[in-house]
Design a protein around this motif. Sequence first.
Motif, PDB file in Angstrom:
ATOM      1  N   ALA A  20      41.490  42.748  39.729  1.00 36.47           N
ATOM      2  CA  ALA A  20      42.003  44.045  40.181  1.00 36.47           C
ATOM      3  C   ALA A  20      41.303  44.486  41.461  1.00 36.47           C
ATOM      4  O   ALA A  20      41.942  45.022  42.379  1.00 36.47           O
ATOM      5  N   ARG A  21      40.009  44.247  41.552  1.00 38.53           N
ATOM      6  CA  ARG A  21      39.274  44.621  42.764  1.00 38.53           C
ATOM      7  C   ARG A  21      39.743  43.827  43.974  1.00 38.53           C
ATOM      8  O   ARG A  21      39.686  44.307  45.108  1.00 38.53           O
ATOM      9  N   PHE A  22      40.221  42.603  43.732  1.00 40.89           N
ATOM     10  CA  PHE A  22      40.704  41.765  44.826  1.00 40.89           C
ATOM     11  C   PHE A  22      42.196  41.963  45.106  1.00 40.89           C
ATOM     12  O   PHE A  22      42.778  41.234  45.909  1.00 40.89           O
ATOM     13  N   PHE A 145      50.013  33.329  38.065  1.00 43.22           N
ATOM     14  CA  PHE A 145      48.990  32.477  37.467  1.00 43.22           C
ATOM     15  C   PHE A 145      48.791  32.871  36.009  1.00 43.22           C
ATOM     16  O   PHE A 145      49.023  34.023  35.629  1.00 43.22           O
ATOM     17  N   VAL A 146      48.329  31.914  35.205  1.00 40.99           N
ATOM     18  CA  VAL A 146      47.952  32.178  33.814  1.00 40.99           C
ATOM     19  C   VAL A 146      46.548  31.629  33.607  1.00 40.99           C
ATOM     20  O   VAL A 146      46.261  30.475  33.951  1.00 40.99           O
ATOM     21  N   MET A 267      40.303  32.656  43.785  1.00 37.78           N
ATOM     22  CA  MET A 267      41.728  32.983  43.784  1.00 37.78           C
ATOM     23  C   MET A 267      42.063  33.924  44.935  1.00 37.78           C
ATOM     24  O   MET A 267      43.103  33.788  45.589  1.00 37.78           O
ATOM     25  N   ALA A 268      41.180  34.878  45.198  1.00 43.30           N
ATOM     26  CA  ALA A 268      41.419  35.807  46.302  1.00 43.30           C
ATOM     27  C   ALA A 268      41.368  35.091  47.646  1.00 43.30           C
ATOM     28  O   ALA A 268      42.149  35.389  48.556  1.00 43.30           O
ATOM     29  N   GLY A 271      44.689  32.370  47.448  1.00 44.12           N
ATOM     30  CA  GLY A 271      46.060  32.809  47.236  1.00 44.12           C
ATOM     31  C   GLY A 271      46.886  31.731  46.565  1.00 44.12           C
ATOM     32  O   GLY A 271      46.445  31.069  45.630  1.00 44.12           O
ATOM     33  N   ASP A 272      48.101  31.521  47.055  1.00 43.52           N
ATOM     34  CA  ASP A 272      48.981  30.507  46.476  1.00 43.52           C
ATOM     35  C   ASP A 272      48.380  29.112  46.578  1.00 43.52           C
ATOM     36  O   ASP A 272      48.660  28.244  45.759  1.00 43.52           O
ATOM     37  N   ALA A 273      47.546  28.895  47.601  1.00 46.24           N
ATOM     38  CA  ALA A 273      46.948  27.575  47.782  1.00 46.24           C
ATOM     39  C   ALA A 273      45.966  27.244  46.672  1.00 46.24           C
ATOM     40  O   ALA A 273      45.563  26.093  46.509  1.00 46.24           O
ATOM     41  N   PHE A 274      45.584  28.259  45.869  1.00 50.31           N
ATOM     42  CA  PHE A 274      44.646  28.023  44.780  1.00 50.31           C
ATOM     43  C   PHE A 274      45.257  27.129  43.707  1.00 50.31           C
ATOM     44  O   PHE A 274      44.557  26.409  43.009  1.00 50.31           O
ATOM     45  N   ALA A 275      46.581  27.180  43.565  1.00 50.63           N
ATOM     46  CA  ALA A 275      47.243  26.373  42.537  1.00 50.63           C
ATOM     47  C   ALA A 275      46.981  24.895  42.796  1.00 50.63           C
ATOM     48  O   ALA A 275      47.321  24.357  43.840  1.00 50.63           O
ATOM     49  N   ALA A 276      46.336  24.255  41.830  1.00 48.74           N
ATOM     50  CA  ALA A 276      45.967  22.851  41.996  1.00 48.74           C
ATOM     51  C   ALA A 276      47.156  21.945  41.723  1.00 48.74           C
ATOM     52  O   ALA A 276      48.100  22.315  41.034  1.00 48.74           O
TER      53      ALA A 276
END
Length: 279
Positions: A20-22, A145-146, A267-268, A271-276
Amino acid sequence: MDVLISGAGIAGPALAHWLARFGFSPVVVERAPSLRGGGQPVDFRGEAHLSVLRRMGVLDAVLAARTTPRDMVFRGLDGRERARLPGSFTAGDVEILRGDLSRLLYELSAADAEYVFGDWVTSLHDDGDGVDVTFAHGPSRRFDFVIGADGMRSGVRRLVFPRYRPEFQGYYFAIWDADGDDHDLTCSPGVVSAPGWLMYRSPVPPELMPDSLVAPGVYFDSVSRVRMPSVSSGRVALIGDAGYGSTLGGMGTGLAVVSAYVLAGEMAAGGDAFAATKP
């Protein structure tokens, strides 16, 4: 981005706070009908643990709710003391009841996260752009994300990583409140007091252990551990005991809180690039 977190114990609310902070929109789903109280004392050790609590703004509240560590005294059948473990050694830098810590982290994150109690994830479909989630009771929803923060027997891990289950180490333990000395945890053959603690060896695996064995007010569990080569697959990841847990050891709570801080930061940053890429 919408992030579903399964589990409202320790790692889940801590992660919800940081997300939430991010700028994320976290949703926390918890199978229990309300926050789970009770549980044994947990502790934080070292500056890494304490600095994350400080950055969360919750360190003072944790210190205010800290327990008074007690020595563990081992006695022989004649009642004479044989050995002693100082409370300062077993309790780390700060010791707090698990239920109190869970409540503090929930209160810290509740205003900025959606909490859903009495429900759980029944299926996940990651199509690369998001994750479609169905629940036991609520309507299906889609998330970016989950994160499985649902403990040693993680339902998210069972759905996404079915090969990996907790490895039973051959022992069980139980903890319960009992009358006894206010200052010592006394362990001697056949005698346990304040609070009660029992560990025993058994060849019976956890899945065959009857629920009726456990009396109300008793925390009972197997000594197990989770080992996985990777804790993420596409847009689904595990945190805390769900991905790298051990029933005993004293480091799980601090590791969960620090992991939540690190995961949210990554994750912050990504972003979307975090998805491995799926293995």
